[in-house]
Design a protein around this motif. Structure first.
Motif, mmCIF file in Angstrom:
data_model
loop_
_atom_site.group_PDB
_atom_site.id
_atom_site.type_symbol
_atom_site.label_atom_id
_atom_site.label_comp_id
_atom_site.label_asym_id
_atom_site.label_seq_id
_atom_site.Cartn_x
_atom_site.Cartn_y
_atom_site.Cartn_z
ATOM 1 N N GLY A 74 0.788 -1.226 0.000
ATOM 2 C CA GLY A 74 0.000 0.000 0.000
ATOM 3 C C GLY A 74 0.823 1.279 0.000
ATOM 4 N N ILE A 75 2.122 1.186 0.316
ATOM 5 C CA ILE A 75 2.923 2.418 0.384
ATOM 6 C C ILE A 75 3.002 3.117 -0.962
ATOM 7 C CG2 ILE A 75 4.316 1.563 2.303
ATOM 8 C CD1 ILE A 75 6.628 1.149 0.289
ATOM 9 N N TRP A 76 2.869 2.366 -2.067
ATOM 10 C CA TRP A 76 3.021 2.972 -3.393
ATOM 11 C C TRP A 76 1.838 3.863 -3.757
ATOM 12 C CZ3 TRP A 76 7.813 2.850 -4.400
ATOM 13 C CH2 TRP A 76 8.589 1.762 -4.000
ATOM 14 N N ARG A 77 0.778 3.801 -2.968
ATOM 15 C CA ARG A 77 -0.356 4.710 -3.175
ATOM 16 C C ARG A 77 -0.192 6.002 -2.397
ATOM 17 N NH1 ARG A 77 -3.058 -0.012 -1.602
ATOM 18 N NH2 ARG A 77 -3.779 1.056 0.289
ATOM 19 N N VAL A 78 0.817 6.065 -1.514
ATOM 20 C CA VAL A 78 0.970 7.205 -0.602
ATOM 21 C C VAL A 78 2.384 7.774 -0.750
ATOM 22 C CG1 VAL A 78 0.747 7.996 1.777
ATOM 23 C CG2 VAL A 78 -0.594 6.027 0.986
ATOM 24 N N PRO A 79 2.542 8.870 -1.495
ATOM 25 C CA PRO A 79 3.883 9.435 -1.700
ATOM 26 C C PRO A 79 4.623 9.774 -0.407
ATOM 27 C CG PRO A 79 2.342 10.385 -3.254
ATOM 28 C CD PRO A 79 1.528 9.585 -2.291
ATOM 29 N N LEU A 80 3.890 10.169 0.640
ATOM 30 C CA LEU A 80 4.538 10.472 1.912
ATOM 31 C C LEU A 80 5.180 9.238 2.523
ATOM 32 C CD1 LEU A 80 2.105 12.970 3.683
ATOM 33 C CD2 LEU A 80 4.490 13.394 3.063
ATOM 34 N N LEU A 81 4.771 8.044 2.067
ATOM 35 C CA LEU A 81 5.360 6.808 2.571
ATOM 36 C C LEU A 81 6.444 6.269 1.649
ATOM 37 C CD1 LEU A 81 2.190 4.956 3.955
ATOM 38 C CD2 LEU A 81 3.873 6.324 5.202
ATOM 39 N N TRP A 82 6.175 6.157 0.334
ATOM 40 C CA TRP A 82 7.203 5.565 -0.524
ATOM 41 C C TRP A 82 8.459 6.426 -0.584
ATOM 42 C CZ3 TRP A 82 8.729 8.629 -4.438
ATOM 43 C CH2 TRP A 82 7.822 9.360 -5.199
ATOM 44 N N SER A 83 8.307 7.733 -0.370
ATOM 45 C CA SER A 83 9.492 8.599 -0.358
ATOM 46 C C SER A 83 10.396 8.267 0.830
ATOM 47 C CB SER A 83 9.075 10.074 -0.315
ATOM 48 O OG SER A 83 8.222 10.328 0.790
ATOM 49 N N LEU A 84 9.805 7.929 1.977
ATOM 50 C CA LEU A 84 10.588 7.539 3.151
ATOM 51 C C LEU A 84 11.266 6.191 2.944
ATOM 52 C CD1 LEU A 84 8.008 8.510 5.922
ATOM 53 C CD2 LEU A 84 10.196 9.634 5.543
ATOM 54 N N HIS A 85 10.509 5.219 2.458
ATOM 55 C CA HIS A 85 11.061 3.889 2.236
ATOM 56 C C HIS A 85 12.165 3.923 1.180
ATOM 57 C CE1 HIS A 85 8.115 1.221 4.461
ATOM 58 N NE2 HIS A 85 7.512 2.404 4.538
ATOM 59 N N LEU A 86 11.971 4.728 0.130
ATOM 60 C CA LEU A 86 12.976 4.810 -0.925
ATOM 61 C C LEU A 86 14.269 5.433 -0.410
ATOM 62 C CD1 LEU A 86 13.280 4.056 -3.861
ATOM 63 C CD2 LEU A 86 12.429 6.319 -4.507
ATOM 64 N N ALA A 87 14.149 6.412 0.481
ATOM 65 C CA ALA A 87 15.356 7.025 1.067
ATOM 66 C C ALA A 87 16.165 5.992 1.840
ATOM 67 C CB ALA A 87 14.964 8.191 1.976
ATOM 68 N N MET A 88 15.481 5.132 2.586
ATOM 69 C CA MET A 88 16.203 4.097 3.324
ATOM 70 C C MET A 88 16.752 3.018 2.394
ATOM 71 S SD MET A 88 16.166 5.365 6.275
ATOM 72 C CE MET A 88 16.895 4.062 7.264
ATOM 73 N N LEU A 89 16.106 2.808 1.254
ATOM 74 C CA LEU A 89 16.653 1.870 0.271
ATOM 75 C C LEU A 89 17.956 2.400 -0.324
ATOM 76 C CD1 LEU A 89 16.211 -0.829 -1.179
ATOM 77 C CD2 LEU A 89 14.912 0.425 -2.930
ATOM 78 N N TRP A 90 18.060 3.723 -0.486
ATOM 79 C CA TRP A 90 19.315 4.328 -0.928
ATOM 80 C C TRP A 90 20.431 4.038 0.076
ATOM 81 C CZ3 TRP A 90 20.850 5.824 -5.456
ATOM 82 C CH2 TRP A 90 19.962 6.358 -6.394
ATOM 83 N N LEU A 91 20.095 3.954 1.351
ATOM 84 C CA LEU A 91 21.110 3.627 2.359
ATOM 85 C C LEU A 91 21.619 2.195 2.169
ATOM 86 C CD1 LEU A 91 22.777 4.181 4.851
ATOM 87 C CD2 LEU A 91 20.731 3.919 6.255
ATOM 88 N N VAL A 92 20.722 1.286 1.821
ATOM 89 C CA VAL A 92 21.128 -0.084 1.507
ATOM 90 C C VAL A 92 22.067 -0.080 0.304
ATOM 91 C CG1 VAL A 92 20.317 -2.366 0.773
ATOM 92 C CG2 VAL A 92 19.003 -1.064 2.467
ATOM 93 N N ALA A 93 21.708 0.698 -0.728
ATOM 94 C CA ALA A 93 22.554 0.778 -1.928
ATOM 95 C C ALA A 93 23.922 1.359 -1.594
ATOM 96 C CB ALA A 93 21.863 1.631 -2.988
ATOM 97 N N ALA A 94 23.952 2.371 -0.725
ATOM 98 C CA ALA A 94 25.224 3.010 -0.352
ATOM 99 C C ALA A 94 26.133 2.036 0.379
ATOM 100 C CB ALA A 94 24.950 4.236 0.520
ATOM 101 N N ALA A 95 25.597 1.349 1.387
ATOM 102 C CA ALA A 95 26.410 0.397 2.145
ATOM 103 C C ALA A 95 26.856 -0.762 1.261
ATOM 104 C CB ALA A 95 25.619 -0.117 3.353
ATOM 105 N N SER A 96 25.986 -1.193 0.345
ATOM 106 C CA SER A 96 26.357 -2.276 -0.575
ATOM 107 C C SER A 96 27.493 -1.832 -1.492
ATOM 108 C CB SER A 96 25.144 -2.697 -1.413
ATOM 109 O OG SER A 96 24.095 -3.167 -0.594
ATOM 110 N N GLY A 97 27.404 -0.589 -1.992
ATOM 111 C CA GLY A 97 28.458 -0.068 -2.852
ATOM 112 C C GLY A 97 29.792 0.040 -2.137
ATOM 113 N N LEU A 98 29.759 0.465 -0.885
ATOM 114 C CA LEU A 98 30.997 0.550 -0.107
ATOM 115 C C LEU A 98 31.562 -0.843 0.168
ATOM 116 C CD1 LEU A 98 30.108 3.426 2.377
ATOM 117 C CD2 LEU A 98 31.786 3.491 0.516
ATOM 118 N N ALA A 99 30.682 -1.815 0.364
ATOM 119 C CA ALA A 99 31.156 -3.193 0.542
ATOM 120 C C ALA A 99 31.873 -3.670 -0.723
ATOM 121 C CB ALA A 99 29.982 -4.109 0.868
#
Length: 396
Positions: A265-290
């Motif tokens: 349901g988060i994809w129907r609510v921009p106030l939610l998917w924007s938060l989740h996507l920001a934390m997904l960028w953190l996963v990408a950052a740590a993965s890239g550093l690894a």
């Protein structure tokens, strides 16, 4: 609303009633201007003008200790009132703190002497930390003491950068900046772990929020703090397989939290998917550093910008869009143009992370344009809310 003198609070001009108002507005205006200014300097458009320490030192320091710390100050000094039941900073004291922040930004940009710049810069950091520590100490709110520890270490990272500027030591500046960046990641682990499940539950009308795994929250906080310490000491500037394992663990931990929080349901609510996507960028950052530490990536720049641009700044934009609505008494419905701001922002982050390495001019200018437009849309739609009284007539 129950811990302040209503009549006194309503006599204060709206902009100075709570810390989120001036700092969200000033931080967003600064972000909107600073990145195009940096890209222009990088491409030589204004080679005759140099801020303190040069453009690279200015960019490194100001996007973290200028922009990000303004938003952190606005959020924490506002949330502290709710957490502790103690009145938040307002009126002339808030005005003074905001003025110190502004003077420090002007001192960096216009190359004022370090004897003036350093006290201003550190006074802001000490002020935010001291005010937050006092609010928590009065009520002995031990749950939030880690936030004070992180803010104190952030001040130490700022000192490290300033020492690098004084000594003209690029390595020292980089150590302090990257340590500070991972300390912000620690704050994101703390605050994000609390608010994102709650916001998701409220935004989707679910009966209860996903319960946290305390061991995972503590592990992510410790992992980010360890990364900060290793950068501060210069150890993490050189790739090593053990560092790769650390960043792999951080990426896995944040991904596990995102999976637990996820709801279609988060994809129907921009106030939610924007938060989740920001934390997904953190996963990408740590993965890239690894991957960089394992020798599978040529450099760490893209991963670090996934952290600083995609995750840190993406979470900032998503949070200030929501927090401003809630704290000005408005329903949680985004003004027109803000969904476009979220989309533009993430397109710009992708451009900086994935395009800039292959096509620097295209990638960097596209990233700067998307970034500036995203924050310009926020300022356009939210500035009237930040400078005017709550719509429900309450103080704050």
């Amino acid at each position: 609303m129950h811990v302040i003198d209503r009549r006194k609070a309503l006599s204060i001009p709206p902009l100075w009633r709570l810390a989120f108002r001036p700092f969200f507005l000033a931080g967003s205006l600064f972000a909107m201007l600073a990145i195009p200014l940096w890209i222009g300097a990088w491409t030589g458009l204004w080679s005759g003008f140099h801020p303190t320490g040069g453009w690279l030192a200015w960019h490194r320091h100001e996007m973290l200790f200028g922009f990000a710390m303004a938003i952190v100050a606005g959020f924490l000094l506002t949330a502290g009132q709710t957490w502790t039941g103690q009145p938040g900073i307002s009126g002339h004291r808030l005005m003074a703190l905001a003025m110190i922040w502004l003077l420090a930004r002007l001192a960096w940009l216009f190359g004022l002497p370090l004897a003036l710049l350093i006290p201003l810069d550190l006074l802001f950091m000490f002020g935010v930390t001291g005010l937050m520590a006092h609010m928590l100490w009065v009520v002995r709110q031990k749950r939030n003491y880690p936030i004070i520890a992180v803010l104190t270490l952030m001040t130490g990272a700022d000192v490290l950068v300033l020492c690098g500027v004084v000594l003209r030591d690029d390595g020292l500046q980089r150590q302090g900046m990257l340590a500070g960046l991972w300390l912000v990641a620690a704050l994101m682990a703390i605050i994000g772990g609390r608010v994102i499940p709650f916001f998701t539950q409220r935004g989707l009308g679910r009966s209860e929020a996903v319960k946290p795994w305390r061991w995972l929250d503590v592990a992510l906080l410790v992992g980010s703090g360890l990364a900060a310490a290793l950068y501060a000491g210069g150890v993490a500037l050189v790739p090593h397989v053990l560092l790769g394992l650390l960043f792999t663990a951080i990426a896995a931990g944040h991904l596990l939290r995102l999976v637990r929080w996820y709801d279609t349901g988060i994809w129907r609510v921009p106030l939610l998917w924007s938060l989740h996507l920001a934390m997904l960028w953190l996963v990408a950052a740590a993965s890239g550093l690894a991957l960089w530490n394992f020798g599978l990536l040529a450099n760490s720049s893209a991963a670090l910008h996934a952290l600083s641009v995609g995750s840190m700044s993406g979470l900032i934009l998503a949070m200030i869009a929501r927090v401003t609505l809630g704290h000005t008494g408005r329903p949680l419905q985004l003004p027109s143009g803000i969904v476009a701001a979220f989309v533009l922002f993430n397109l710009g982050a992708a451009s900086r992370v994935f395009l800039a390495g292959q096509w620097p001019m295209l990638g960097l200018w596209l990233a700067a344009l998307c970034w500036a437009l995203a924050f310009a849309l926020y300022v356009w739609r939210y500035a009237p809310m930040l400078v005017s009284a709550r719509v429900d007539g309450h103080p704050g």
